[in-house]
Motif scaffolding. Structure first.
Motif, PDB file in Angstrom:
ATOM      1  N   ASP A  95       0.846  -1.192   0.000  1.00 38.69           N
ATOM      2  CA  ASP A  95       0.000   0.000   0.000  1.00 38.69           C
ATOM      3  C   ASP A  95       0.882   1.243   0.000  1.00 38.69           C
ATOM      4  OD1 ASP A  95      -1.930   1.919   0.244  1.00 38.69           O
ATOM      5  OD2 ASP A  95      -2.757   1.197   2.137  1.00 38.69           O
ATOM      6  N   ALA A  96       1.354   1.591  -1.187  1.00 44.49           N
ATOM      7  CA  ALA A  96       2.316   2.685  -1.313  1.00 44.49           C
ATOM      8  C   ALA A  96       1.731   4.019  -0.870  1.00 44.49           C
ATOM      9  CB  ALA A  96       2.791   2.784  -2.761  1.00 44.49           C
ATOM     10  N   LYS A  97       0.433   4.208  -1.093  1.00 40.00           N
ATOM     11  CA  LYS A  97      -0.191   5.474  -0.710  1.00 40.00           C
ATOM     12  C   LYS A  97      -0.083   5.680   0.804  1.00 40.00           C
ATOM     13  CE  LYS A  97      -4.023   6.245  -2.779  1.00 40.00           C
ATOM     14  NZ  LYS A  97      -5.466   6.282  -3.143  1.00 40.00           N
ATOM     15  N   SER A  98      -0.383   4.636   1.565  1.00 40.33           N
ATOM     16  CA  SER A  98      -0.281   4.734   3.024  1.00 40.33           C
ATOM     17  C   SER A  98       1.173   4.924   3.464  1.00 40.33           C
ATOM     18  CB  SER A  98      -0.868   3.482   3.683  1.00 40.33           C
ATOM     19  OG  SER A  98      -2.256   3.391   3.445  1.00 40.33           O
ATOM     20  N   CYS A 113      -2.859   1.151 -10.769  1.00 37.08           N
ATOM     21  CA  CYS A 113      -1.740   0.275 -10.405  1.00 37.08           C
ATOM     22  C   CYS A 113      -0.532   1.104  -9.980  1.00 37.08           C
ATOM     23  CB  CYS A 113      -1.366  -0.658 -11.556  1.00 37.08           C
ATOM     24  SG  CYS A 113      -0.791   0.200 -13.040  1.00 37.08           S
ATOM     25  N   VAL A 114      -0.595   2.404 -10.250  1.00 41.02           N
ATOM     26  CA  VAL A 114       0.470   3.341  -9.872  1.00 41.02           C
ATOM     27  C   VAL A 114      -0.143   4.504  -9.109  1.00 41.02           C
ATOM     28  CG1 VAL A 114       2.169   5.002 -10.740  1.00 41.02           C
ATOM     29  CG2 VAL A 114       1.993   2.754 -11.795  1.00 41.02           C
ATOM     30  N   THR A 115       0.493   4.897  -8.013  1.00 41.66           N
ATOM     31  CA  THR A 115       0.091   6.082  -7.257  1.00 41.66           C
ATOM     32  C   THR A 115       1.116   7.185  -7.514  1.00 41.66           C
ATOM     33  OG1 THR A 115      -1.057   4.893  -5.486  1.00 41.66           O
ATOM     34  CG2 THR A 115      -0.168   7.048  -4.939  1.00 41.66           C
ATOM     35  N   THR A 116       0.630   8.372  -7.832  1.00 43.98           N
ATOM     36  CA  THR A 116       1.522   9.519  -8.008  1.00 43.98           C
ATOM     37  C   THR A 116       1.026  10.671  -7.137  1.00 43.98           C
ATOM     38  OG1 THR A 116       0.243  10.320  -9.922  1.00 43.98           O
ATOM     39  CG2 THR A 116       2.141   8.908 -10.379  1.00 43.98           C
ATOM     40  N   GLY A 117       1.937  11.547  -6.753  1.00 39.10           N
ATOM     41  CA  GLY A 117       1.543  12.684  -5.931  1.00 39.10           C
ATOM     42  C   GLY A 117       2.747  13.386  -5.337  1.00 39.10           C
ATOM     43  N   PHE A 118       2.480  14.220  -4.333  1.00 37.31           N
ATOM     44  CA  PHE A 118       3.536  15.022  -3.721  1.00 37.31           C
ATOM     45  C   PHE A 118       3.506  14.865  -2.201  1.00 37.31           C
ATOM     46  CE2 PHE A 118       2.348  17.114  -7.670  1.00 37.31           C
ATOM     47  CZ  PHE A 118       3.581  17.287  -8.285  1.00 37.31           C
ATOM     48  N   CYS A 134       6.324  11.918  -6.164  1.00 38.85           N
ATOM     49  CA  CYS A 134       6.375  10.483  -5.885  1.00 38.85           C
ATOM     50  C   CYS A 134       5.705   9.665  -6.992  1.00 38.85           C
ATOM     51  CB  CYS A 134       5.683  10.167  -4.560  1.00 38.85           C
ATOM     52  SG  CYS A 134       6.378  11.048  -3.167  1.00 38.85           S
ATOM     53  N   VAL A 135       6.343   8.565  -7.325  1.00 38.50           N
ATOM     54  CA  VAL A 135       5.781   7.572  -8.239  1.00 38.50           C
ATOM     55  C   VAL A 135       5.901   6.228  -7.533  1.00 38.50           C
ATOM     56  CG1 VAL A 135       6.024   6.399 -10.457  1.00 38.50           C
ATOM     57  CG2 VAL A 135       6.455   8.858 -10.303  1.00 38.50           C
ATOM     58  N   ALA A 136       4.789   5.527  -7.355  1.00 42.30           N
ATOM     59  CA  ALA A 136       4.822   4.294  -6.561  1.00 42.30           C
ATOM     60  C   ALA A 136       3.912   3.227  -7.142  1.00 42.30           C
ATOM     61  CB  ALA A 136       4.403   4.601  -5.121  1.00 42.30           C
ATOM     62  N   GLY A 183      -0.986   3.128 -16.153  1.00 47.01           N
ATOM     63  CA  GLY A 183      -0.104   3.392 -15.026  1.00 47.01           C
ATOM     64  C   GLY A 183       1.258   3.893 -15.464  1.00 47.01           C
ATOM     65  N   ALA A 184       1.803   3.311 -16.530  1.00 47.73           N
ATOM     66  CA  ALA A 184       3.108   3.735 -17.037  1.00 47.73           C
ATOM     67  C   ALA A 184       3.049   5.165 -17.575  1.00 47.73           C
ATOM     68  CB  ALA A 184       3.583   2.774 -18.127  1.00 47.73           C
TER      69      ALA A 184
END
Length: 213
Positions: free
Chosen positions: A8-11, A32-37, A47-49, A62-63
């Motif tokens: 859980d990359a977001k958490s 399938c990918v989480t992005t943000g700051f 962030c890319v996760a 996601g890519a």
């Protein structure tokens, strides 16, 4: 305990950030990918996760989402943090039609970026999908791995069946043979220690030390 956030990359990003600050981008696209700051000691970090609890395989959307984030950060001089936990590419008709172009776009984005970039391997890091997620080969400035990470060309199940096909066929106790060879492969080929020996990982860190490092 950061180790519980491997899938859980977001958490994980929320737990790492100053005051749990996290601004997610494109939330409903390519999940399938989480992005943000996030902020680390006041500094803004892009962030890319891989969001493995949604899908351990990366899809074309996601890519593309990840590539757009890396390009944005590079344009505005924002450092990039990548959280890697991926075991391959998603095998769907839609994704297979578009994944080659999307993967090339993400690979180019990381290779072309001039901002500081750090990669943390928290789970699986297999094959070409791992390589394009800001690997050392693409110019990551620092690559860290949790002790539980697995780094290699493929998972141990597939590797053993390919590498020891003849021996497996002749084995009396096939499951015992598979278990033995899987343990051997994971120790010698797919462990973070093996990756560090080959220069693909700079340091192996405890999950709870991720923010500090």
């Amino acid at each position: 305990d950061a180790a519980g956030y491997a899938d859980d990359a977001k958490s994980l990003l929320i737990s790492m950030s100053d005051s749990n600050f996290f601004i997610e981008t494109k939330k409903y696209y390519g999940n399938c990918v989480t992005t943000g700051f996030i902020r680390l000691n006041g500094a803004l970090v892009g962030c890319v996760a891989n969001q493995a609890n949604q899908s351990a395989s990366i899809c074309a959307d996601g890519a593309q989402k990840a590539a757009a984030m890396v390009d944005f950060c590079d344009a505005f001089d924002i450092p990039v943090l990548t959280i890697t936990n991926v075991d391959g590419f998603k095998a769907t008709t839609c994704s297979e039609k578009r994944i080659a172009k999307a993967a090339a776009k993400l690979t180019y984005a990381y290779a072309n970026a001039t901002v500081p970039s750090v990669n943390v391997m928290v789970g699986n890091a297999f094959g070409s999908a791992y390589v394009m997620m800001n690997s050392k080969s693409l110019g990551a400035d620092m690559v860290y791995a949790w002790p539980t990470a697995k780094v290699g060309m493929m998972n141990s199940d597939s590797a053993v069946k390919i590498m020891y096909a003849d021996e497996l066929e002749a084995a009396d106790n096939k499951q015992a043979f598979i278990n033995e060879k899987k343990a051997e492969y994971e120790s010698q080929q797919a462990s973070p220690m093996a990756a560090a020996k080959r220069g693909y990982v700079d340091d192996i860190i405890e999950p709870d030390a991720t923010r500090k490092r």
